[in-house]
Enzyme design. Structure first.
Site, PDB file in Angstrom:
ATOM      1  N   LYS A  76     -27.539 -42.639  -1.386  1.00 32.10           N
ATOM      2  CA  LYS A  76     -27.363 -41.712  -0.422  1.00 32.10           C
ATOM      3  C   LYS A  76     -26.909 -41.058  -1.020  1.00 32.10           C
ATOM      4  O   LYS A  76     -26.276 -40.662  -1.792  1.00 32.10           O
ATOM      5  CB  LYS A  76     -26.121 -42.247   1.116  1.00 32.10           C
ATOM      6  CG  LYS A  76     -25.944 -41.373   2.103  1.00 32.10           C
ATOM      7  CD  LYS A  76     -25.435 -42.261   3.102  1.00 32.10           C
ATOM      8  CE  LYS A  76     -24.545 -41.577   4.104  1.00 32.10           C
ATOM      9  NZ  LYS A  76     -24.117 -42.297   5.034  1.00 32.10           N
ATOM     10  N   SER A 151     -25.815 -42.183  10.320  1.00 29.64           N
ATOM     11  CA  SER A 151     -25.936 -41.199   9.047  1.00 29.64           C
ATOM     12  C   SER A 151     -26.454 -40.995   8.185  1.00 29.64           C
ATOM     13  O   SER A 151     -26.950 -41.397   7.279  1.00 29.64           O
ATOM     14  CB  SER A 151     -24.631 -40.824   8.557  1.00 29.64           C
ATOM     15  OG  SER A 151     -23.562 -41.644   7.946  1.00 29.64           O
ATOM     16  N   SER A 175     -22.770 -46.046  10.325  1.00 29.52           N
ATOM     17  CA  SER A 175     -23.947 -45.234   9.700  1.00 29.52           C
ATOM     18  C   SER A 175     -24.178 -46.211   8.135  1.00 29.52           C
ATOM     19  O   SER A 175     -25.567 -45.896   8.139  1.00 29.52           O
ATOM     20  CB  SER A 175     -23.090 -44.004   8.928  1.00 29.52           C
ATOM     21  OG  SER A 175     -23.063 -43.296   9.848  1.00 29.52           O
TER      22      SER A 175
HETATM   23  N1  GLN Z   1     -21.613 -41.935  14.255  1.00 28.10           N
HETATM   24  C1  GLN Z   1     -20.075 -41.732  14.012  1.00 28.10           C
HETATM   25  C2  GLN Z   1     -20.345 -40.270  13.700  1.00 28.10           C
HETATM   26  O1  GLN Z   1     -21.104 -39.311  13.935  1.00 28.10           O
HETATM   27  C3  GLN Z   1     -20.264 -43.101  12.585  1.00 28.10           C
HETATM   28  C4  GLN Z   1     -20.640 -41.575  11.452  1.00 28.10           C
HETATM   29  C5  GLN Z   1     -20.686 -42.556  10.433  1.00 28.10           C
HETATM   30  O2  GLN Z   1     -19.816 -43.673  10.036  1.00 28.10           O
HETATM   31  N2  GLN Z   1     -20.715 -42.083   9.046  1.00 28.10           N
HETATM   32  O3  GLN Z   1     -19.368 -40.477  13.772  1.00 28.10           O
END
Ligand code: GLN
Length: 484
Positions: A76, A151, A175
């Site tokens: 990532k 994400s 995410s």
């Molecule tokens: N969807 C969540 C957010 O927007 C989690 C994002 C994540 O885990 N990086 O913060």
């Protein structure tokens, strides 16, 4: 060969059925062929990957290898990779070449993994759909008109489409698990502190945790064996001894006590998803598990608490991107204030700015007690809910996400709906617990994940249950049409 798991690739390399160079070229060809339609990679490292694969073949010839030497991986783009662009999905870091490797990357390199490239992601990991990336939205291989989740959507899409046998992800509020659910793969968010955050670009430091995104629980266990452990360069990393995560995979789950939170099966859950998850739980019962209903009474407070804590920490973490030391700098600043304002104004996207503003607001002198302090108190209540539940049960089971993948652009202008879709994942981060999402079925040809939440440092148990489930079911073997 590209349909193989890590465990199978390890055998194929060991028996010289294929060399690492051949395997790496095979995956690179797939990455190049499909990246136009999926957009799951920001950077493909063709030359370095082939070099590294040749080195891996040499290590195997010299008998200096590990079981995983020569297996490709996708990282990532939130993880610093020495000499390779590390953008975090942002224009702010579009010109940033990391000068060192994150601990996760270093450990994987030392184990002989070959980095194919850096995967696309929501900007600074803020999002649930991978549409906030500066590099454009990622597509879901099950239907390219749909989002892959976020994400870590690039990693999930790449693994689901078999462009990489495994990938890394990070999970601040879901995410790893949510994109794993939406793309039909297995994603493990370890206990907070189990895997080092050194070199992982910070979003919300008290919630962030890196982990594996894989085809199977067994593969996730193999990767955990490489990446887990104490790191003196991360002051929040846990000194707890590390399990051999493959050791218990084949244990029976007879007598396992599963808690089903009534708050996870009520309002807000799509009935088709509920049905699939209930069938998944029945499967676990057939394997000898016993279920009972439990309560996690503060679940409804988890979204509001998370969307105070995470922006607060992000507003602090992202203050370092000021156009001075590294990252985007505006043209011809007139003075220091202009440099800050325009560099940040140009470098960050809309969602990141929204979070920075919320964070600065909830931390400001007049509102700190009303928002930030309250959110921290709720965080304690949520942690206590889980600890009370774990007095009577071994693990918690439920859905990973409130629905299947949604259409591109469907929710991007409605941030609150997007935030609400994190209902079943964020409380796990607020409590710092480990959780895994495993493929459990399909609704309208889109994957659905089942989530298992464990107590602190119980990754082995989660992987064991997930592996037993995958021995009894075939959902994780399905390959999206067109990517066979
Ligand atoms: N969807 C969540 C957010 O927007 C989690 C994002 C994540 O885990 N990086 O913060």
């Amino acid at each position: 060969m590209h349909q193989s798991t890590l465990a199978q690739l390890s055998v194929a390399l060991e028996s010289k059925q294929i060399s690492s160079e051949e395997l790496t070229r095979l995956y690179l060809d797939r990455c190049k062929k499909y990246n136009d339609s999926l957009n799951c990679f920001i950077t493909i490292n063709e030359d370095e990957a082939i070099e590294k694969a040749k080195f891996a073949d040499q290590q195997r010839a010299d008998n200096k290898h590990t079981a995983l030497t020569g297996i490709p991986v996708a990282q990532k783009d939130i993880f610093c990779t020495n000499g390779i662009k590390t953008s975090c999905g942002s224009k702010m870091l579009d010109n940033f070449i990391a000068p060192y490797d994150a601990t996760i990357v270093e450990k994987m390199n030392n184990a002989g993994f070959v980095t194919l490239g850096k995967t696309n992601m929501d900007e600074f990991a803020m999002g649930s759909s991978n549409e906030t990336s500066f590099y454009g939205a990622v597509k879901n291989p099950w239907n390219t008109e749909y989002v892959p989740g976020g994400s870590s959507g690039g990693s999930a899409s790449a693994v689901a489409a078999r462009l990489a046998p495994i990938a890394t992800g990070t999970d601040t509020g879901g995410s790893i698990r949510q994109p794993a659910s939406l793309c039909g793969i297995t994603g493990l968010k370890p206990t907070y502190g189990r895997v080092s955050r050194y070199g992982m670009i910070a979003f919300a430091s008290s919630l962030d945790q890196g982990g594996p995104m894989a085809l199977t629980a067994e593969d996730a266990a193999l990767m955990m064996n490489v990446i887990a452990g104490f790191d003196e360069r991360d002051s929040t990393s846990a000194e707890q001894t590390v399990d051999d995560y493959t050791e218990k995979l084949n244990d029976s789950i007879e007598g396992l006590k599963i808690g089903l939170p009534k708050e996870y099966f009520g309002e807000g859950l799509d009935s088709n998803i509920a049905k699939i998850v209930e069938e998944g739980i029945k499967e676990l019962e057939k394997l000898g598990a016993v279920c009972k209903e439990i309560e996690l009474p503060n679940t409804e407070l988890s979204i509001p608490a998370y969307y105070v804590v995470a922006p607060a920490e992000c507003s602090s973490n992202l203050s370092r991107f000021d156009g001075v030391r590294f990252g985007h700098r505006c043209e011809e600043p007139t003075d220091l204030s202009d440099l800050y304002c325009r560099s940040r104004g140009e470098g960050f996207g809309k969602e990141v700015k929204r979070r920075i503003m919320i964070g600065a607001y909830v931390l400001s002198a007049g509102y700190y007690d009303a928002y930030y302090l309250k959110a921290q108190q709720i965080r304690h209540l949520i942690r206590d809910d889980f600890q009370n539940a774990f007095k009577d049960i071994d693990v918690i089971a439920g859905p990973t996400a409130t629905g299947t993948a949604f259409k591109l652009n469907e929710m991007i202008d409605d941030p609150v709906s997007m935030y609400l879709s994190d209902l079943y994942t964020v409380s796990v981060n607020l409590a710092g617990l480990p959780a895994i999402s495993v493929p459990a079925g399909f609704v309208n040809n889109l994957p659905v994940g089942m989530q298992l939440i464990g107590n602190y440092f119980e990754e082995s148990r989660l992987l064991n249950i997930a592996h037993q489930f995958q021995q009894a079911t075939d959902h994780h073997k399905a390959i999206p049409g067109g990517f066979e």
